[in-house]
Structure formats: structure tokens, C-alpha cells
Design an enzyme around this catalytic site. Structure first.
Site, PDB file in Angstrom:
ATOM      1  N   ASN A  13      -2.358  -0.879  13.995  1.00 56.15           N
ATOM      2  CA  ASN A  13      -2.299  -0.215  12.522  1.00 56.15           C
ATOM      3  C   ASN A  13      -1.669  -1.270  11.739  1.00 56.15           C
ATOM      4  O   ASN A  13      -0.982  -2.522  12.365  1.00 56.15           O
ATOM      5  CB  ASN A  13      -1.441   0.915  12.682  1.00 56.15           C
ATOM      6  CG  ASN A  13      -1.423   1.763  11.284  1.00 56.15           C
ATOM      7  OD1 ASN A  13      -2.514   1.940  10.598  1.00 56.15           O
ATOM      8  ND2 ASN A  13      -0.320   2.218  10.688  1.00 56.15           N
ATOM      9  N   LYS A  14      -1.427  -0.969  10.366  1.00 55.67           N
ATOM     10  CA  LYS A  14      -0.926  -2.011   9.528  1.00 55.67           C
ATOM     11  C   LYS A  14       0.179  -2.628   9.900  1.00 55.67           C
ATOM     12  O   LYS A  14       1.301  -2.005  10.707  1.00 55.67           O
ATOM     13  CB  LYS A  14      -0.785  -1.160   8.373  1.00 55.67           C
ATOM     14  CG  LYS A  14      -0.316  -2.121   6.944  1.00 55.67           C
ATOM     15  CD  LYS A  14      -1.097  -3.101   6.575  1.00 55.67           C
ATOM     16  CE  LYS A  14      -2.474  -2.334   6.119  1.00 55.67           C
ATOM     17  NZ  LYS A  14      -3.405  -3.322   5.991  1.00 55.67           N
TER      18      LYS A  14
ATOM     19  N   ASP B  60      -6.019   1.699  12.774  1.00 61.44           N
ATOM     20  CA  ASP B  60      -7.160   1.183  12.626  1.00 61.44           C
ATOM     21  C   ASP B  60      -8.021   1.211  13.767  1.00 61.44           C
ATOM     22  O   ASP B  60      -9.316   1.457  13.757  1.00 61.44           O
ATOM     23  CB  ASP B  60      -6.846  -0.406  12.254  1.00 61.44           C
ATOM     24  CG  ASP B  60      -6.322  -0.462  10.788  1.00 61.44           C
ATOM     25  OD1 ASP B  60      -6.317   0.215  10.009  1.00 61.44           O
ATOM     26  OD2 ASP B  60      -5.782  -1.765  10.749  1.00 61.44           O
TER      27      ASP B  60
ATOM     28  N   GLN C 268       0.748  -1.365   0.110  1.00 64.79           N
ATOM     29  CA  GLN C 268       0.171  -0.024   0.090  1.00 64.79           C
ATOM     30  C   GLN C 268       0.806   1.424   0.130  1.00 64.79           C
ATOM     31  O   GLN C 268       0.454   2.068  -0.465  1.00 64.79           O
ATOM     32  CB  GLN C 268      -0.951  -0.094   1.206  1.00 64.79           C
ATOM     33  CG  GLN C 268      -1.931  -1.230   1.449  1.00 64.79           C
ATOM     34  CD  GLN C 268      -1.382  -2.273   1.958  1.00 64.79           C
ATOM     35  OE1 GLN C 268      -0.280  -2.376   2.253  1.00 64.79           O
ATOM     36  NE2 GLN C 268      -2.390  -3.012   2.550  1.00 64.79           N
TER      37      GLN C 268
END
Lengths: 250, 250
Positions: A148-149, A138, A97
Site C-alpha cells: 500500500n502507499k 494496492d 493524498q
């Protein structure tokens, strides 16, 4: 989606009436989202004062929101004001991403961007110098632990090691006062195949085992500040207590 | 190569004589390489006592040497002795030596292996638990600073943060007594295209800038021990002084 479904359920009248109500609600949501992003960006700006080299992870930009993003919002605003910001974007394996989305949208916006492999972040901090790291979230627990990621946690450790401020920027709606700490957040594991091939190109032996958590939890102790549309919070974080009050503290 | 050229230069007689001499020298080098790897493995074994979850980076195995590798040598020997070792292999972007080479050779050897993205190492240490990290080295400075594949430095920081021992295993010939510290090691930067595509599949926008150092330097302070074919060295490292003596100190 919950809001759209509720509108559809409570709107009386014809299909046309419902369509009109849904359209109005959708426009309202988009406007709110834009305002939220801008607000996060404005709260981020003072923290970015003088920063020219910023590192981010994954995509928390315009592509992920209705507005100018969350982690990238301050960067867009700083760039618009002529602050010469150069963004370094972790590619963010396995789904990339960072290189596919973040690098692309910053390139489109004319903001200088350099892609790095996730494993280069620590070297970049030491060899090139990074003024701050900023990422999205998130979910944020009441104590400030941040889901988070995957890769965010390792990045936060590297930032701490180099004395680089580590900021999290996310909508206030991401703060989950009912979740006491990050330990209460279950981590989703994704298909190992994402680690074994990339659009048909093999990246590992067929059928080899792979570890593929979708995200990780960064403990609040490694977070310099959390920026939401309501303001800037610093340690000790206590979103449980301030959930229904104004968190503007920055 | 230097040895082979010297043999070719100093061997008198016919082309056949030179061929025979070169063949003998090549066999000698291979034998020495095998012995060196085995020696590193034997010196590593005591450090691996009780270890079942080992993390490595890049490829420092049989594919990279004439023998059982350097970082992987102890793993091969421990596995052969029935110690249930499970290896986690960083994929090692951008060239994926960890997922394409290390995972493959361990799979061939019947040693359990799990591939992880480089950005998952910190989470793996916390969530799964890692007993030790072991990596190879391209060059080791007199003070114990270690140049190795990009990502090694970040991994060493994550290991330190989690209290996980961080070992470097490499041939004694990798120790460069003439290089005082890692600061004296120039870092090669590779083509940005390696970060933008993978065998024809785009991984980032065309022509986007990319940072692509081939390796990094891990400061000696983050290294628990350096294992060579001559033995185990621990901090404070001083390979400058012991260069021509026996380094066996482990």
C-alpha cells in the site's frame, strides 16, 4: 480497461452498436464497483463498533472508487448511522493524498476530519487515543502481506506498539493468489523531484538525493484483519488456498 | 540571553565598557558552544564505529548551534576522519527542518545526504538498512525521557522494531533534573495553518482541522544512549541523582 477493450473487440455491428455495448459495460462496472464498496463497508461496520477515533492513510475513499471507497466505506456507513466517527487523516507525503483528497471528501460529506503530518501518528495514538487504523491496499499477497502507499508499514508498526487494531480494506480483486509473499512484490521508485518541490515551492535543496518509493509492504503479522467485499479474513491469512472459494470468514 | 542581560546589569562604567564586556561574554558563549558541540561529537564517535548509514530527524547541526551541532557532531567528525558516512534526513513536516536545513548543511559540507519523507523511515530501515538513528533533544527528563521535534517518537518505535540503535545527542544543559519524567513536559501545539499551506501553496483544504504538536516525548525505554558534552549515559538513566556530579559513564 481490459473489459472495455474486450467488449469493443467482440461486439459485432456498427460503431453505434459498439458504443451502446461499451456504455452498458461501463454502467455495469460502475454498479459492480458501487456494490463492492458497499459490501466492504458492511463487512467493516462490526469491526468499527464503538469506534469514534479512526486513523487512515492516503486516499481509499469515494475519490478513488466508483462508490464509497474501500478503507473509508465503513466510515461513511458508520457516520450515516449516527455513530460519531472522527477521522484523522495522515497527509501522506510526498503527494499529500491524505490531506488533499481524504480530508476534502470527508469534509464534503460532513464527517469530522483532522489532518496530521505522517510523523505525528505515533504521538496521536498515545496522546489522543485512536480506536483503529484502517487503510486500503494496492495488492495483497497470498500470505496476507499488504502493498500500500508508502508510510503504511510505519503506521502498522506504530499501531502494534500501541495495541491499536490495524485493518486493511480492499476489493477482493486486489488479492493476488499468485504472489506468495510481499517479498515477491517489486517496489516502484518515483522521481526524486517529488520530494524536492511542491507545486513550484522548494522543499529541499535543488538536486539533493531523495528516496521516494511509491509504496511499502506491511507484513501480515502486523495486520489485524483484511476486509474485502467477500468478507473479513484474519491471521493466519491464506489467500492462495481460498482464492477460488468463498472467503467469507468474518 | 540571560547571561548577556546579567553582564549588562552588573558591568559598571560607560556604554563603551558595557559593550566591551558584552562582546567578551558573547565570544565566550560561542567558544563554549563550539567546545560543547565538539565534545558531543567526540563522545559520539565510538558509538558510530563502522556505521555508514545514519538516519536523523529535524536539524541538530551547525545551523542550530555555534559549532558542529549536536546530533550531527559525530557525523561531521566521522566524515572528517574518512569514515564513509551517508546520512538519511527525515524531511520533518510540517516545517521541513530536515530537508531544508540538515540536507542543505550536509550538502555544503560535502557529506552524502539523501532526503526521505518522514513516513519512509520504517521502509528505509528494512529495505536499505540503517546502522543507527541519532537525533537532538529540546529537553531531557531526569529519567531519560526525551522531548524533541514531532516525529522523534515514531522514529524511535520504528528503530526498536528493526533493532536499530537510537541515540540522542544534546548539550548537558538540556538535561532537566527538576523534571522527573516526560509526563511532566507540556507539549506546545502550533497553528493549524502550518499543516494547511506551505509558503502559499495549499497542502490541505482551507479551514480543515489539523493536529500540530511542536514536539513529542520519546520514553527512555526506546533510547539506546544519551550523549552529552559530559559523556554517554545508558539505561537506566538517572539524571536526577547525577545532576551535580560527573555523568561520564560511557
Amino acid at each position: 480497461m481490459a473489459r472495455m477493450k474486450r467488449i469493443a473487440a467482440v461486439t459485432p455491428g456498427s460503431a453505434h452498436d459498439i458504443h451502446t455495448a461499451l456504455r452498458a459495460e461501463a454502467t455495469l462496472i460502475l454498479d459492480e464497483d458501487r456494490g463492492m464498496c458497499r459490501s466492504i463497508g458492511e463487512h467493516t461496520l462490526p469491526l468499527m463498533k464503538g469506534a469514534t477515533r479512526v486513523l487512515t492513510h492516503c486516499n481509499a475513499g469515494a475519490l478513488a472508487t466508483g462508490g464509497i471507497g474501500t478503507a473509508l466505506a465503513g466510515i461513511y456507513l458508520a457516520h450515516a448511522r449516527g455513530q460519531g466517527v472522527h477521522v484523522f487523516s495522515d497527509e501522506t507525503r510526498p503527494l499529500l493524498q491524505g490531506s488533499r483528497l481524504t480530508a476534502w471528501e470527508l469534509q464534503q460529506a460532513g464527517i469530522p476530519v483532522t489532518v496530521i503530518a505522517d510523523n505525528m501518528a505515533a504521538s496521536l495514538m498515545r496522546e489522543v487515543g485512536i480506536d483503529l487504523v484502517i487503510v486500503g491496499a494496492d495488492r495483497i499477497a497470498a500470505n496476507g502481506d499488504v502493498a500500500n502507499k508508502i508510510g503504511t508499514y510505519g503506521l502498522a508498526i506504530a499501531a502494534r506498539h500501541h495495541g491499536v487494531p490495524f485493518y486493511v480494506a480492499a476489493p477482493w480483486s486486489t488479492v493476488d493468489a499468485e504472489t506468495a509473499t510481499g517479498a515477491d512484490i517489486g517496489i516502484e521508485h518515483r522521481d526524486a523531484e517529488e520530494m524536492r518541490s511542491l507545486r513550484g515551492v522548494g522543499t529541499a535543496p535543488v538536486a539533493v538525493a531523495a528516496y521516494n518509493p511509491a509504496f511499502d509492504v506491511t507484513p501480515a503479522a502486523l495486520v489485524t484483519a483484511i476486509i474485502t467485499d467477500r468478507g473479513v479474513s484474519r491471521a493466519p491469512f491464506d489467500f492462495g488456498a481460498s482464492r477460488h472459494s468463498d472467503a467469507r470468514s468474518g
